[in-house]
Design an enzyme around this catalytic site. Structure first.
Site, mmCIF file in Angstrom:
data_model
loop_
_atom_site.group_PDB
_atom_site.id
_atom_site.type_symbol
_atom_site.label_atom_id
_atom_site.label_comp_id
_atom_site.label_asym_id
_atom_site.label_seq_id
_atom_site.Cartn_x
_atom_site.Cartn_y
_atom_site.Cartn_z
ATOM 1 N N HIS A 72 80.380 43.621 71.603
ATOM 2 C CA HIS A 72 81.119 43.604 70.334
ATOM 3 C C HIS A 72 80.173 43.434 69.128
ATOM 4 O O HIS A 72 80.506 43.842 68.022
ATOM 5 C CB HIS A 72 82.128 42.448 70.305
ATOM 6 N N CYS A 103 76.363 40.742 73.602
ATOM 7 C CA CYS A 103 77.788 41.024 73.747
ATOM 8 C C CYS A 103 78.007 42.364 73.052
ATOM 9 O O CYS A 103 77.537 42.562 71.925
ATOM 10 C CB CYS A 103 78.636 39.936 73.079
ATOM 11 N N ASP A 122 85.111 47.550 79.223
ATOM 12 C CA ASP A 122 84.886 46.286 78.518
ATOM 13 C C ASP A 122 86.248 45.604 78.421
ATOM 14 O O ASP A 122 87.274 46.179 78.806
ATOM 15 C CB ASP A 122 84.309 46.556 77.111
ATOM 16 N N SER A 123 86.252 44.402 77.867
ATOM 17 C CA SER A 123 87.522 43.722 77.643
ATOM 18 C C SER A 123 88.308 44.389 76.511
ATOM 19 O O SER A 123 89.526 44.273 76.466
ATOM 20 C CB SER A 123 87.266 42.261 77.274
ATOM 21 N N CYS A 145 79.863 45.475 79.138
ATOM 22 C CA CYS A 145 80.309 44.123 78.877
ATOM 23 C C CYS A 145 79.254 43.186 79.453
ATOM 24 O O CYS A 145 79.001 43.195 80.662
ATOM 25 C CB CYS A 145 81.654 43.887 79.558
ATOM 26 N N GLU A 179 87.961 41.591 67.254
ATOM 27 C CA GLU A 179 89.185 42.185 67.805
ATOM 28 C C GLU A 179 90.339 42.114 66.804
ATOM 29 O O GLU A 179 91.330 42.810 66.957
ATOM 30 C CB GLU A 179 89.565 41.505 69.120
HETATM 31 N N1 DGL Z 1 82.188 42.634 74.927
HETATM 32 C C1 DGL Z 1 82.057 41.758 76.023
HETATM 33 C C2 DGL Z 1 80.686 41.279 76.287
HETATM 34 O O1 DGL Z 1 79.767 42.064 76.106
HETATM 35 C C3 DGL Z 1 83.196 40.786 76.280
HETATM 36 C C4 DGL Z 1 83.625 39.953 75.139
HETATM 37 C C5 DGL Z 1 84.845 39.078 75.457
HETATM 38 O O2 DGL Z 1 85.893 39.649 75.840
HETATM 39 O O3 DGL Z 1 84.734 37.851 75.339
HETATM 40 O O4 DGL Z 1 80.442 40.174 76.676
#
Ligand code: DGL
Length: 264
Positions: free
Chosen positions: A181, A179, A7-8, A69, A147
């Protein structure tokens, strides 16, 4: 052999957590923290990051990669054709498999800007169920908050209200957390949405898909005892502290892999 997850940033840890009960191989987790947020990047940038991350995983001879992600799953995975360099599990297919049997006809999707702009969710959902109505909502403030370690409080609450209200006004019966997150702020989303709307975390379906893949392979470790190596492209210390704060447990030492982050 190990399974790769990337992931990011810390978002992929929600999928990592969901996988723990079924893992019979070690995990290599990669957080491309130098490029976060992916949701604000162009398709070309994301494609470049993806290639470097696949190189990293191929060097480490992983058996498959969980694209933990949605942004990569939405923007890059559909463009790489039928023969990816490694077997891939992606969040969009997982979310569709999960949402179609439970929705009563109108699904909301909370996601990053890049995921929303890609149109991948409405395309994939309506491909599977043509009569489905899909209401998409980009949530650009959420990943930077999470984050920064902010999982509750007035700022998160205000942003969640801004993004969830249009879905409730559109009378969706289910909401996909589009997402990785967002499961970290599920209590804030649930509080606003109430009990009548089903909230879907595609990581649950990813767990089923990976379990099936692992069934055909000889186990290297038993569930609960498999290890994870953590790598990031940015500051390992920062990632380690944030992840430990969010998860409430300690992580093995996080290492830096600079080739993904340097020079581009
Ligand atoms: N967690 C990621 C997703 O599911 C990326 C979020 C990001 O870095 O903008 O989209």
């Amino acid at each position: 052999m190990a399974i790769g997850i990337f992931d990011s940033g810390v978002g992929g840890l929600t999928a990592w957590q969901a996988l723990q009960p079924i893992m019979t191989e070690d995990i290599i987790y990669f957080g491309d923290t130098i490029h976060i947020p992916y949701g604000e990047k162009t398709p070309e940038q994301l494609f470049g990051y993806f290639r470097r991350i696949m190189d990293f995983f191929m060097q480490r001879k992983v058996s498959a990669v969980v694209v933990a992600c949605n942004t990569m799953s939405a923007v890059v995975v559909p463009r790489i054709g039928p023969n990816p360099p490694l077997p891939l599990f992606n969040m969009i297919d997982a979310a569709v498999a999960q949402a179609v049997p439970v929705t009563k006809g109108r699904v909301g999707v909370l996601a990053t800007r890049a995921t929303t702009e890609s149109g991948a969710y409405p395309r994939a959902l309506q491909n599977a169920a043509p009569d489905l109505e899909v209401v998409s909502q980009a949530c650009p403030k959420l990943v930077p908050f999470i984050e920064a370690g902010l999982l509750g409080g007035p700022m998160i609450r205000e942003a969640v209200t801004e993004y969830v209200t249009p879905l409730l006004q559109a009378r969706v019966d289910s909401i996909i957390l589009g997402c990785t997150h967002y499961p970290f702020i599920l209590p804030e989303i649930r509080r606003l949405v109430g009990p009548r709307v089903t909230i879907l975390d595609p990581a649950e379906q990813i767990r089923e898909d990976v379990a099936q893949f692992l069934q055909g392979r000889s186990p290297q470790c038993s569930p609960g005892n498999c290890r994870t190596e953590f790598w990031v492209s940015g500051d390992p210390w920062r990632f380690q502290n944030l992840a430990q704060d969010i998860l409430g447990s300690s992580l093995p030492q996080v290492q830096r892999y600079s080739a993904v982050g340097d020079g581009w």
